[in-house]
Scaffold this active site. Structure first.
Site, PDB file in Angstrom:
ATOM      1  N   HIS A   1     -16.089  -2.401  -1.591  1.00  0.00           N
ATOM      2  CA  HIS A   1     -15.447  -3.655  -1.173  1.00  0.00           C
ATOM      3  C   HIS A   1     -14.709  -3.469   0.151  1.00  0.00           C
ATOM      4  CE1 HIS A   1     -12.362  -7.034  -2.050  1.00  0.00           C
ATOM      5  NE2 HIS A   1     -13.419  -7.534  -1.454  1.00  0.00           N
TER       6      HIS A   1
ATOM      7  N   SER B   1     -16.059  -9.910  -4.042  1.00  0.00           N
ATOM      8  CA  SER B   1     -14.598 -10.010  -4.026  1.00  0.00           C
ATOM      9  C   SER B   1     -14.021 -10.049  -5.429  1.00  0.00           C
ATOM     10  CB  SER B   1     -14.161 -11.318  -3.349  1.00  0.00           C
ATOM     11  OG  SER B   1     -14.596 -11.374  -2.035  1.00  0.00           O
TER      12      SER B   1
ATOM     13  N   ASN C   1      -7.495  -8.043  -4.288  1.00  0.00           N
ATOM     14  CA  ASN C   1      -7.652  -9.474  -4.561  1.00  0.00           C
ATOM     15  C   ASN C   1      -6.919  -9.939  -5.820  1.00  0.00           C
ATOM     16  OD1 ASN C   1      -9.027 -10.037  -2.268  1.00  0.00           O
ATOM     17  ND2 ASN C   1     -11.062  -9.848  -3.179  1.00  0.00           N
TER      18      ASN C   1
ATOM     19  N   GLU D   1     -12.389  -0.480  -1.005  1.00  0.00           N
ATOM     20  CA  GLU D   1     -12.205  -0.219  -2.433  1.00  0.00           C
ATOM     21  C   GLU D   1     -13.549   0.265  -2.994  1.00  0.00           C
ATOM     22  OE1 GLU D   1      -8.681  -3.339  -3.762  1.00  0.00           O
ATOM     23  OE2 GLU D   1     -10.728  -4.099  -3.776  1.00  0.00           O
TER      24      GLU D   1
HETATM   25  N1  CAA Z   1     -14.270  -6.769  15.580  1.00  0.00           N
HETATM   26  C1  CAA Z   1     -13.656  -5.825  16.312  1.00  0.00           C
HETATM   27  N2  CAA Z   1     -12.358  -5.890  16.677  1.00  0.00           N
HETATM   28  C2  CAA Z   1     -11.661  -6.986  16.276  1.00  0.00           C
HETATM   29  C3  CAA Z   1     -12.221  -8.013  15.509  1.00  0.00           C
HETATM   30  C4  CAA Z   1     -13.579  -7.870  15.145  1.00  0.00           C
HETATM   31  N3  CAA Z   1     -14.196  -8.782  14.387  1.00  0.00           N
HETATM   32  N4  CAA Z   1     -11.268  -8.946  15.250  1.00  0.00           N
HETATM   33  C5  CAA Z   1     -10.142  -8.519  15.841  1.00  0.00           C
HETATM   34  N5  CAA Z   1     -10.378  -7.338  16.464  1.00  0.00           N
HETATM   35  C6  CAA Z   1      -9.402  -6.505  17.161  1.00  0.00           C
HETATM   36  C7  CAA Z   1      -9.038  -7.057  18.513  1.00  0.00           C
HETATM   37  O1  CAA Z   1      -9.899  -6.580  19.521  1.00  0.00           O
HETATM   38  C8  CAA Z   1      -7.618  -6.552  18.690  1.00  0.00           C
HETATM   39  O2  CAA Z   1      -7.610  -5.216  19.135  1.00  0.00           O
HETATM   40  P1  CAA Z   1      -6.398  -4.694  20.060  1.00  0.00           P
HETATM   41  O3  CAA Z   1      -5.123  -5.064  19.364  1.00  0.00           O
HETATM   42  O4  CAA Z   1      -6.616  -3.240  20.137  1.00  0.00           O
HETATM   43  O5  CAA Z   1      -6.586  -5.426  21.352  1.00  0.00           O
HETATM   44  C9  CAA Z   1      -7.060  -6.525  17.279  1.00  0.00           C
HETATM   45  O6  CAA Z   1      -8.203  -6.502  16.399  1.00  0.00           O
HETATM   46  C10 CAA Z   1      -6.225  -7.740  16.997  1.00  0.00           C
HETATM   47  O7  CAA Z   1      -7.028  -8.897  17.221  1.00  0.00           O
HETATM   48  P2  CAA Z   1      -6.571 -10.192  18.023  1.00  0.00           P
HETATM   49  O8  CAA Z   1      -5.604  -9.816  19.111  1.00  0.00           O
HETATM   50  O9  CAA Z   1      -7.773 -10.973  18.396  1.00  0.00           O
HETATM   51  O10 CAA Z   1      -5.859 -11.094  16.959  1.00  0.00           O
HETATM   52  P3  CAA Z   1      -4.678 -10.797  15.997  1.00  0.00           P
HETATM   53  O11 CAA Z   1      -3.687  -9.853  16.554  1.00  0.00           O
HETATM   54  O12 CAA Z   1      -4.244 -12.154  15.607  1.00  0.00           O
HETATM   55  O13 CAA Z   1      -5.366 -10.054  14.737  1.00  0.00           O
HETATM   56  C11 CAA Z   1      -6.508 -10.006  12.689  1.00  0.00           C
HETATM   57  C12 CAA Z   1      -6.456 -10.614  14.072  1.00  0.00           C
HETATM   58  C13 CAA Z   1      -6.846  -8.511  12.782  1.00  0.00           C
HETATM   59  C14 CAA Z   1      -7.590 -10.735  11.933  1.00  0.00           C
HETATM   60  C15 CAA Z   1      -5.086 -10.175  12.011  1.00  0.00           C
HETATM   61  O14 CAA Z   1      -4.670 -11.510  12.110  1.00  0.00           O
HETATM   62  C16 CAA Z   1      -5.068  -9.763  10.567  1.00  0.00           C
HETATM   63  O15 CAA Z   1      -4.976  -8.578  10.228  1.00  0.00           O
HETATM   64  N6  CAA Z   1      -5.127 -10.772   9.665  1.00  0.00           N
HETATM   65  C17 CAA Z   1      -5.103 -10.534   8.206  1.00  0.00           C
HETATM   66  C18 CAA Z   1      -6.494 -10.183   7.747  1.00  0.00           C
HETATM   67  C19 CAA Z   1      -6.527  -9.918   6.281  1.00  0.00           C
HETATM   68  O16 CAA Z   1      -5.550  -9.992   5.531  1.00  0.00           O
HETATM   69  N7  CAA Z   1      -7.744  -9.590   5.818  1.00  0.00           N
HETATM   70  C20 CAA Z   1      -8.018  -9.397   4.404  1.00  0.00           C
HETATM   71  C21 CAA Z   1      -8.613 -10.662   3.865  1.00  0.00           C
HETATM   72  S1  CAA Z   1      -8.956 -10.525   2.128  1.00  0.00           S
HETATM   73  C22 CAA Z   1     -10.424  -9.757   2.075  1.00  0.00           C
HETATM   74  O17 CAA Z   1     -11.053  -9.446   3.048  1.00  0.00           O
HETATM   75  C23 CAA Z   1     -10.930  -9.450   0.701  1.00  0.00           C
HETATM   76  C24 CAA Z   1     -11.734 -10.480   0.021  1.00  0.00           C
HETATM   77  O18 CAA Z   1     -12.566 -10.072  -0.816  1.00  0.00           O
HETATM   78  C25 CAA Z   1     -11.533 -11.934   0.198  1.00  0.00           C
HETATM   79  P1  NAD Z   2     -20.801 -15.735   4.324  1.00  0.00           P
HETATM   80  O1  NAD Z   2     -20.946 -17.103   3.777  1.00  0.00           O
HETATM   81  O2  NAD Z   2     -20.227 -15.552   5.699  1.00  0.00           O
HETATM   82  O3  NAD Z   2     -22.214 -14.974   4.324  1.00  0.00           O
HETATM   83  C1  NAD Z   2     -23.087 -14.939   3.227  1.00  0.00           C
HETATM   84  C2  NAD Z   2     -24.499 -14.760   3.775  1.00  0.00           C
HETATM   85  O4  NAD Z   2     -25.397 -14.451   2.700  1.00  0.00           O
HETATM   86  C3  NAD Z   2     -25.050 -16.019   4.472  1.00  0.00           C
HETATM   87  O5  NAD Z   2     -25.420 -15.673   5.789  1.00  0.00           O
HETATM   88  C4  NAD Z   2     -26.277 -16.394   3.621  1.00  0.00           C
HETATM   89  O6  NAD Z   2     -27.337 -16.911   4.413  1.00  0.00           O
HETATM   90  C5  NAD Z   2     -26.637 -15.058   3.010  1.00  0.00           C
HETATM   91  N1  NAD Z   2     -27.417 -15.137   1.762  1.00  0.00           N
HETATM   92  C6  NAD Z   2     -27.185 -15.968   0.709  1.00  0.00           C
HETATM   93  N2  NAD Z   2     -28.102 -15.706  -0.260  1.00  0.00           N
HETATM   94  C7  NAD Z   2     -28.893 -14.693   0.211  1.00  0.00           C
HETATM   95  C8  NAD Z   2     -30.005 -13.987  -0.320  1.00  0.00           C
HETATM   96  N3  NAD Z   2     -30.484 -14.258  -1.540  1.00  0.00           N
HETATM   97  N4  NAD Z   2     -30.569 -12.990   0.427  1.00  0.00           N
HETATM   98  C9  NAD Z   2     -30.092 -12.700   1.657  1.00  0.00           C
HETATM   99  N5  NAD Z   2     -29.043 -13.348   2.210  1.00  0.00           N
HETATM  100  C10 NAD Z   2     -28.453 -14.331   1.495  1.00  0.00           C
HETATM  101  O7  NAD Z   2     -19.947 -14.911   3.247  1.00  0.00           O
HETATM  102  P2  NAD Z   2     -19.030 -13.618   3.470  1.00  0.00           P
HETATM  103  O8  NAD Z   2     -17.640 -14.070   3.750  1.00  0.00           O
HETATM  104  O9  NAD Z   2     -19.724 -12.670   4.383  1.00  0.00           O
HETATM  105  O10 NAD Z   2     -19.010 -13.033   1.982  1.00  0.00           O
HETATM  106  C11 NAD Z   2     -20.108 -12.310   1.465  1.00  0.00           C
HETATM  107  C12 NAD Z   2     -19.682 -11.526   0.234  1.00  0.00           C
HETATM  108  O11 NAD Z   2     -18.583 -10.659   0.571  1.00  0.00           O
HETATM  109  C13 NAD Z   2     -19.177 -12.380  -0.942  1.00  0.00           C
HETATM  110  O12 NAD Z   2     -19.536 -11.732  -2.142  1.00  0.00           O
HETATM  111  C14 NAD Z   2     -17.674 -12.381  -0.746  1.00  0.00           C
HETATM  112  O13 NAD Z   2     -16.973 -12.627  -1.931  1.00  0.00           O
HETATM  113  C15 NAD Z   2     -17.462 -10.956  -0.258  1.00  0.00           C
HETATM  114  N6  NAD Z   2     -16.251 -10.731   0.547  1.00  0.00           N
HETATM  115  C16 NAD Z   2     -15.790 -11.692   1.392  1.00  0.00           C
HETATM  116  C17 NAD Z   2     -14.654 -11.455   2.159  1.00  0.00           C
HETATM  117  C18 NAD Z   2     -14.114 -12.485   3.090  1.00  0.00           C
HETATM  118  O14 NAD Z   2     -12.950 -12.363   3.508  1.00  0.00           O
HETATM  119  N7  NAD Z   2     -14.878 -13.469   3.488  1.00  0.00           N
HETATM  120  C19 NAD Z   2     -14.016 -10.210   2.071  1.00  0.00           C
HETATM  121  C20 NAD Z   2     -14.535  -9.224   1.217  1.00  0.00           C
HETATM  122  C21 NAD Z   2     -15.647  -9.516   0.438  1.00  0.00           C
END
Ligand code: CAA
Ligand code: NAD
Length: 302
Positions: A158, A137, A208, A170
């Site tokens: 990503h 991330s 991010n 990404e």
């Molecule tokens: N697998 C497959 N389908 C899924 C699913 C999964 N894990 N999770 C949800 N869905 C589907 C559902 O089946 C549903 O489909 P339909 O609308 O066709 O029925 C749809 O997605 C919506 O799901 P829900 O009705 O269960 O719930 P919701 O409407 O509240 O949506 C959500 C859930 C898609 C997670 C929505 O809340 C959302 O988009 N949230 C924001 C997520 C976001 O911003 N993600 C980015 C995070 S940052 C990141 O990832 C980067 C990082 O590095 C940290």
């Molecule tokens: P998570 O905690 O759900 O999963 C991480 C997994 O890695 C765990 O199951 C752990 O057992 C395993 N692990 C740790 N060390 C290991 C090793 N040496 N070999 C094999 N497996 C090992 O975390 P996550 O949310 O899936 O995030 C994983 C990566 O993806 C991170 O780099 C995170 O920054 C990135 N990411 C996270 C998100 C998010 O929304 N959570 C979105 C995009 C990217």
């Protein structure tokens, strides 16, 4: 997938088999999407129980997808699920499975040293053509790649959470990543049904770098008592049309991951107030409350 590439080891690489390292929320999602688009995937985690949980989760999510995609043809839906599940195998030993991989996607804990250790070990074992990619991330792809000798075949890939739903990938190139590698990953993302964007190897890439300061500012607003967490979340959902409010989204990403990201950025930019420590985030993480995945974070989950 990548036919027509012009140079070196990646030439003619079609990504058929991939190894996904990390069976948590991101790794399981990446494995699911790759398997359901016809790739054979080995999902690796150090913890066998997590792998069992991941496969169960993949099966449940495939059912959701099939129900929607094949609403009028349940038998085709069942075939889709079975085909995808047959494409997924699991292992607790990355070194033993990487030999046959065209691509390794790493999605383990957000820690530079742990990621470097994994890649430096696999670099000696994987075939020359294999592309390495990190789903990090926030960490520098250049720093992760420096643990290997395949700098031209190393990039960021990503995905976003939940992977089966979020359409973006990404693709991050370093100054050493070859154009062939980038083209291959851009194509691969499209084959997965995603829309890729190209990013530079800068902190947080595109999404991010914008999203994390926003979430952290919302947490600070809550700490200052300028709004209840519920009101802050409702405000951003209804005021901006976001599907989740910022505190809810922090729980969804994982508060441990949020803290890893903020700690890394604040160490690199101590003067930037956007990355300063957050008391409530630190407290919740210290208590093991990592958000949705552990059942409690800013909110409680059943
Ligand atoms: N697998 C497959 N389908 C899924 C699913 C999964 N894990 N999770 C949800 N869905 C589907 C559902 O089946 C549903 O489909 P339909 O609308 O066709 O029925 C749809 O997605 C919506 O799901 P829900 O009705 O269960 O719930 P919701 O409407 O509240 O949506 C959500 C859930 C898609 C997670 C929505 O809340 C959302 O988009 N949230 C924001 C997520 C976001 O911003 N993600 C980015 C995070 S940052 C990141 O990832 C980067 C990082 O590095 C940290
Ligand atoms: P998570 O905690 O759900 O999963 C991480 C997994 O890695 C765990 O199951 C752990 O057992 C395993 N692990 C740790 N060390 C290991 C090793 N040496 N070999 C094999 N497996 C090992 O975390 P996550 O949310 O899936 O995030 C994983 C990566 O993806 C991170 O780099 C995170 O920054 C990135 N990411 C996270 C998100 C998010 O929304 N959570 C979105 C995009 C990217």
């Amino acid at each position: 997938v990548c036919r027509g590439l012009s140079s070196s080891a990646v030439r003619n690489v079609a990504i058929k088999h991939l190894t996904v390292i990390g069976g948590g929320q991101m790794g399981a999602g990446i494995a699911q999407v790759a398997a359901s688009t016809g790739h054979s995937v080995t999902l690796v985690d150090t913890n066998g129980e997590i792998l069992k949980k991941a496969v169960k989760g993949i099966e449940g999510n495939l059912k959701r997808v099939a129900k929607k995609k094949f609403s009028d043809k349940p038998e085709s839906g069942e075939e889709f699920i079975q085909k995808a599940l047959q494409n997924v195998s699991t292992s607790t030993d990355a070194a033993a499975v990487v030999q046959g991989s065209d691509l390794v996607v790493e999605a383990i804990v957000e820690n530079l040293k742990v990621k470097q250790d994994i890649f430096s070990g696999l670099d000696k074992l994987a075939p020359a053509h294999t592309i390495f990619a990190s789903n990090t991330s926030s960490l520098s792809i250049t720093d992760i790649a420096s643990s290997t000798s395949r700098l031209d075949r190393f990039a960021g890939l990503h995905f976003f959470n939940p992977v089966p739903v979020m359409k973006l990938v990404e693709v991050i190139g370093t100054s050493a990543t070859s154009q062939e590698t980038l083209d291959c990953l851009l194509n691969f993302s499209k084959v997965l049904g995603k829309t890729p964007v190209s990013c530079k190897d800068t902190p947080g890439f595109i999404v991010n770098r914008l999203l994390l300061p926003y979430i952290i500012e919302a947490i600070r607003m809550y700490e200052r008592g300028h709004g209840s967490k519920e009101d802050i979340d409702i405000a951003m959902k209804l005021g901006c049309g976001y599907p989740m409010g910022p505190l809810e989204l922090a729980d969804y990403v994982g508060l441990d991951t949020m803290k890893f990201i903020m700690d890394y950025w604040s160490a690199a930019n101590p003067e930037n107030p956007s990355f300063a420590q957050s008391e409530s985030l630190n407290k919740l993480v210290a208590e093991g409350k990592f958000g949705k995945k552990t059942g409690e974070g800013f909110y409680k989950y059943k």
